[in-house]
Design an enzyme around this catalytic site. Structure first.
Site, PDB file in Angstrom:
ATOM      1  N   HIS A 308     -44.109  17.626  -1.064  1.00  0.00           N
ATOM      2  CA  HIS A 308     -43.895  16.738  -2.194  1.00  0.00           C
ATOM      3  C   HIS A 308     -43.899  15.309  -1.685  1.00  0.00           C
ATOM      4  O   HIS A 308     -43.405  15.046  -0.587  1.00  0.00           O
ATOM      5  CB  HIS A 308     -42.551  17.047  -2.874  1.00  0.00           C
ATOM      6  CG  HIS A 308     -42.455  16.450  -4.236  1.00  0.00           C
ATOM      7  ND1 HIS A 308     -42.063  15.155  -4.451  1.00  0.00           N
ATOM      8  CD2 HIS A 308     -42.743  16.975  -5.454  1.00  0.00           C
ATOM      9  CE1 HIS A 308     -42.096  14.911  -5.738  1.00  0.00           C
ATOM     10  NE2 HIS A 308     -42.508  15.988  -6.370  1.00  0.00           N
ATOM     11  N   ASP A 366     -43.019  24.122  -8.356  1.00  0.00           N
ATOM     12  CA  ASP A 366     -44.116  24.963  -8.804  1.00  0.00           C
ATOM     13  C   ASP A 366     -44.350  26.185  -7.940  1.00  0.00           C
ATOM     14  O   ASP A 366     -45.159  27.040  -8.291  1.00  0.00           O
ATOM     15  CB  ASP A 366     -45.393  24.131  -8.937  1.00  0.00           C
ATOM     16  CG  ASP A 366     -45.332  23.305 -10.193  1.00  0.00           C
ATOM     17  OD1 ASP A 366     -44.695  23.780 -11.150  1.00  0.00           O
ATOM     18  OD2 ASP A 366     -45.875  22.199 -10.215  1.00  0.00           O
TER      19      ASP A 366
HETATM   20  N1  ACO Z   1     -49.851  22.646   3.197  1.00  0.00           N
HETATM   21  C1  ACO Z   1     -50.203  22.239   4.441  1.00  0.00           C
HETATM   22  N2  ACO Z   1     -50.068  20.979   4.887  1.00  0.00           N
HETATM   23  C2  ACO Z   1     -49.570  20.087   4.035  1.00  0.00           C
HETATM   24  C3  ACO Z   1     -49.175  20.433   2.715  1.00  0.00           C
HETATM   25  C4  ACO Z   1     -49.340  21.760   2.316  1.00  0.00           C
HETATM   26  N3  ACO Z   1     -48.989  22.147   1.071  1.00  0.00           N
HETATM   27  N4  ACO Z   1     -48.713  19.329   2.082  1.00  0.00           N
HETATM   28  C5  ACO Z   1     -48.802  18.326   2.952  1.00  0.00           C
HETATM   29  N5  ACO Z   1     -49.304  18.775   4.130  1.00  0.00           N
HETATM   30  C6  ACO Z   1     -49.517  17.972   5.366  1.00  0.00           C
HETATM   31  C7  ACO Z   1     -50.729  17.085   5.217  1.00  0.00           C
HETATM   32  O1  ACO Z   1     -51.888  17.696   5.733  1.00  0.00           O
HETATM   33  C8  ACO Z   1     -50.325  15.878   6.028  1.00  0.00           C
HETATM   34  O2  ACO Z   1     -50.496  16.189   7.400  1.00  0.00           O
HETATM   35  P1  ACO Z   1     -50.868  15.013   8.446  1.00  0.00           P
HETATM   36  O3  ACO Z   1     -49.725  14.061   8.419  1.00  0.00           O
HETATM   37  O4  ACO Z   1     -51.006  15.747   9.753  1.00  0.00           O
HETATM   38  O5  ACO Z   1     -52.146  14.414   7.960  1.00  0.00           O
HETATM   39  C9  ACO Z   1     -48.829  15.762   5.786  1.00  0.00           C
HETATM   40  O6  ACO Z   1     -48.379  17.108   5.451  1.00  0.00           O
HETATM   41  C10 ACO Z   1     -48.460  14.823   4.635  1.00  0.00           C
HETATM   42  O7  ACO Z   1     -49.185  15.230   3.482  1.00  0.00           O
HETATM   43  P2  ACO Z   1     -49.851  14.227   2.455  1.00  0.00           P
HETATM   44  O8  ACO Z   1     -50.950  14.917   1.727  1.00  0.00           O
HETATM   45  O9  ACO Z   1     -50.171  12.938   3.135  1.00  0.00           O
HETATM   46  O10 ACO Z   1     -48.627  13.985   1.496  1.00  0.00           O
HETATM   47  P3  ACO Z   1     -48.697  13.433   0.037  1.00  0.00           P
HETATM   48  O11 ACO Z   1     -47.346  12.889  -0.258  1.00  0.00           O
HETATM   49  O12 ACO Z   1     -49.868  12.532  -0.150  1.00  0.00           O
HETATM   50  O13 ACO Z   1     -48.988  14.736  -0.882  1.00  0.00           O
HETATM   51  C11 ACO Z   1     -48.650  16.712  -2.122  1.00  0.00           C
HETATM   52  C12 ACO Z   1     -48.002  15.450  -1.519  1.00  0.00           C
HETATM   53  C13 ACO Z   1     -49.901  16.320  -2.934  1.00  0.00           C
HETATM   54  C14 ACO Z   1     -47.675  17.358  -3.101  1.00  0.00           C
HETATM   55  C15 ACO Z   1     -49.030  17.683  -0.971  1.00  0.00           C
HETATM   56  O14 ACO Z   1     -47.867  18.070  -0.266  1.00  0.00           O
HETATM   57  C16 ACO Z   1     -49.788  18.909  -1.474  1.00  0.00           C
HETATM   58  O15 ACO Z   1     -51.015  18.856  -1.624  1.00  0.00           O
HETATM   59  N6  ACO Z   1     -49.051  20.051  -1.763  1.00  0.00           N
HETATM   60  C17 ACO Z   1     -49.677  21.214  -2.301  1.00  0.00           C
HETATM   61  C18 ACO Z   1     -49.895  21.037  -3.813  1.00  0.00           C
HETATM   62  C19 ACO Z   1     -48.616  21.114  -4.604  1.00  0.00           C
HETATM   63  O16 ACO Z   1     -47.805  22.013  -4.421  1.00  0.00           O
HETATM   64  N7  ACO Z   1     -48.443  20.167  -5.546  1.00  0.00           N
HETATM   65  C20 ACO Z   1     -47.295  20.144  -6.447  1.00  0.00           C
HETATM   66  C21 ACO Z   1     -46.469  18.917  -6.251  1.00  0.00           C
HETATM   67  S1  ACO Z   1     -45.012  19.004  -7.208  1.00  0.00           S
HETATM   68  C22 ACO Z   1     -45.459  18.650  -8.766  1.00  0.00           C
HETATM   69  O17 ACO Z   1     -46.409  18.008  -9.090  1.00  0.00           O
HETATM   70  C23 ACO Z   1     -44.559  19.177  -9.800  1.00  0.00           C
END
Ligand code: ACO
Length: 431
Positions: A308, A366
């Site tokens: 998140h 979620d």
């Molecule tokens: N699985 C694996 N790796 C992940 C995940 C994941 N679900 N989420 C983040 N990471 C990693 C990224 O690859 C990144 O790694 P790095 O630093 O080595 O490049 C690091 O963790 C940070 O992730 P970002 O994408 O930069 O974080 P951001 O804050 O931009 O994204 C998000 C947050 C979109 C929610 C992301 O965690 C994600 O895609 N999660 C899966 C989708 C999801 O569950 N979304 C629901 C959100 S809650 C809602 O809307 C109610």
């Protein structure tokens, strides 16, 4: 504004500017850079708005490190335990919990607005039978502005209030109509003798052929999920609603824009993606393989329902749902749901994995919501629609807050231009 200041020095020129620091009632301070361009000719750069606040708001407070979520100061745990979705919607809109009389009036106002114009129902005939319900939601919600002209003066507080009530009231009716269209079943009219969630269940699952009994367990579960999804400060969809609204666009168009933003798998579409993922994993024996895929930078696969932008601790909404998921699944006789068992095991393994621990990737709301929706008989393509129904309360509250703030301005971010600086036109025969 406090008298605290931040000093920004440009090392190239040696020039410094003092920037005011703004403080909220709780939470981190913010450096006010609104005069930076005027003072220095420079912008700030913050892709994804990771460190940028765009306004002051008194609706929802989140502390992502501590796993805190509060609506109007009330902890989400207390609201989940004691409140109803409509009471929470009132709280978000008006800032206070209602008295009994205020609640009864609000309830009646919402109930009286649940029908949609009969002509709107005919819109559905134009959609393909297997149209994604979110596609229909975006279209039909946007079109509400073509029907309710009598409440479209955004400068009139009473018009704003009526539009907000209309949207909270009509969203379940539109959502259920999307489902009925997919099913090829007759659209059911709202029933005013039922509560908000019970009425939605009957519009989804009743048919004109026989009486329908709302399951109290399902109604309670839905009420809880709607409370948890009602608002979440400046997420992508709420920011979209605010940005669209900042130009003076009508509220129905703004909420339609919010629904479009919510649809993406990184936001509201995640609950649908979680179930797709759990089915793809299929069995506990495959978890390690998928955890490895999620960690592999060359593989686009992510563990859906994990991570998140704000929570770097357990999402408090996930904690609440996780606790009640067992109870709900037991009561709905779905306790042996293999996907829930798989989800629990996946969560256990990921929470111990160094990659997820180090990056503070915890299950979000979620990760569990789809499993409960599934147990309620709600099909996967409707999961994000369910989110949209609940989040409408937050969207309209933010829209109302923004429009009633005399200091609000059109939202207009800047950019760093990285294209060609200047070139001369080349006729087609010389390209
Ligand atoms: N699985 C694996 N790796 C992940 C995940 C994941 N679900 N989420 C983040 N990471 C990693 C990224 O690859 C990144 O790694 P790095 O630093 O080595 O490049 C690091 O963790 C940070 O992730 P970002 O994408 O930069 O974080 P951001 O804050 O931009 O994204 C998000 C947050 C979109 C929610 C992301 O965690 C994600 O895609 N999660 C899966 C989708 C999801 O569950 N979304 C629901 C959100 S809650 C809602 O809307 C109610």
């Amino acid at each position: 504004m406090s008298d605290k200041k931040a000093l920004l020095t440009n090392q190239a020129t040696g020039k410094s500017v003092e920037l005011p620091i703004r403080s909220g009632s709780v939470g981190p301070d913010a450096v006010d850079i609104s005069a930076l361009y005027k003072q220095t000719g420079m912008f700030t750069f913050d892709s994804g708005f990771v460190s940028t606040a765009s306004c002051e708001s008194s609706i929802t407070y989140i502390d992502g490190n501590e796993g805190i979520l509060r609506y109007r100061g009330y902890p989400i745990e207390q609201l989940a335990e004691n409140s109803s979705f409509l009471e929470v919607a009132y709280l978000l809109l008006y800032g206070e919990l209602p008295t009994a009389v205020q609640m009864a009036t609000f309830d009646q106002n919402i109930t009286r607005h649940t029908m949609i114009n009969e002509a709107l129902l005919r819109f559905f005939e134009g959609f393909h039978y297997d149209a994604h319900p979110m596609a229909m939601m975006v279209g039909v919600t946007g079109s509400l502005a073509a029907f309710y002209h009598d409440s479209l003066d955004i400068h009139d507080p009473r018009h704003r209030e009526i539009s907000a009530h209309r949207m909270i009231a009509k969203m379940p009716t539109i959502a259920a109509a999307c489902y009925k269209h997919n099913m090829g079943e007759p659209i059911m009219y709202p029933r005013n003798d039922l509560g908000y969630c019970g009425n939605f269940m009957q519009m989804m699952f009743a048919t004109p052929c026989e009486p329908y009994q709302v399951s109290p367990v399902a109604e309670k579960a839905l009420n809880l999920l709607f409370i948890l999804h009602a608002d979440h400060e400046h997420n992508a969809s709420t920011s979209t609603v605010r940005l669209a609204g900042s130009s003076g666009a009508n509220p129905f168009a703004c909420v339609a824009a919010g629904i479009a933003s919510l649809w993406g798998p990184a936001h509201g579409g995640a609950n649908e993606a979680v179930l797709d993922m759990l089915e793809e994993i299929g069995d506990v024996s495959n978890i390690d393989k998928y955890i490895a895929k999620a960690k592999d930078k060359k593989d686009p696969f992510r563990l859906m329902g994990f991570g998140h932008r704000v929570y770097k601790n357990m999402d408090p909404r996930a904690t609440i749902i996780r606790q009640t998921a067992h109870e709900v699944l037991d009561e709905l006789a779905d306790s042996n749901n293999p996907l829930f068992e798989l989800a629990l095991r996946l969560e256990e393994i990921a929470l111990q994995d160094e990659y997820f621990v180090e990056k503070k990737l915890y299950p979000n709301v979620d990760f569990y919501s789809g499993i409960i929706y599934r147990a309620l008989g709600i099909p996967r393509t409707m999961f994000t629609v369910m989110f949209a129904i609940a989040r409408t309360a937050g969207w309209v509250s933010h829209w109302m807050e923004m429009i009633s703030d005399p200091a609000h301005r059109i939202g207009r971010p800047r950019q760093i231009y990285s294209g060609n600086a200047l070139r001369d036109y080349v006729p087609v025969d010389r390209r």
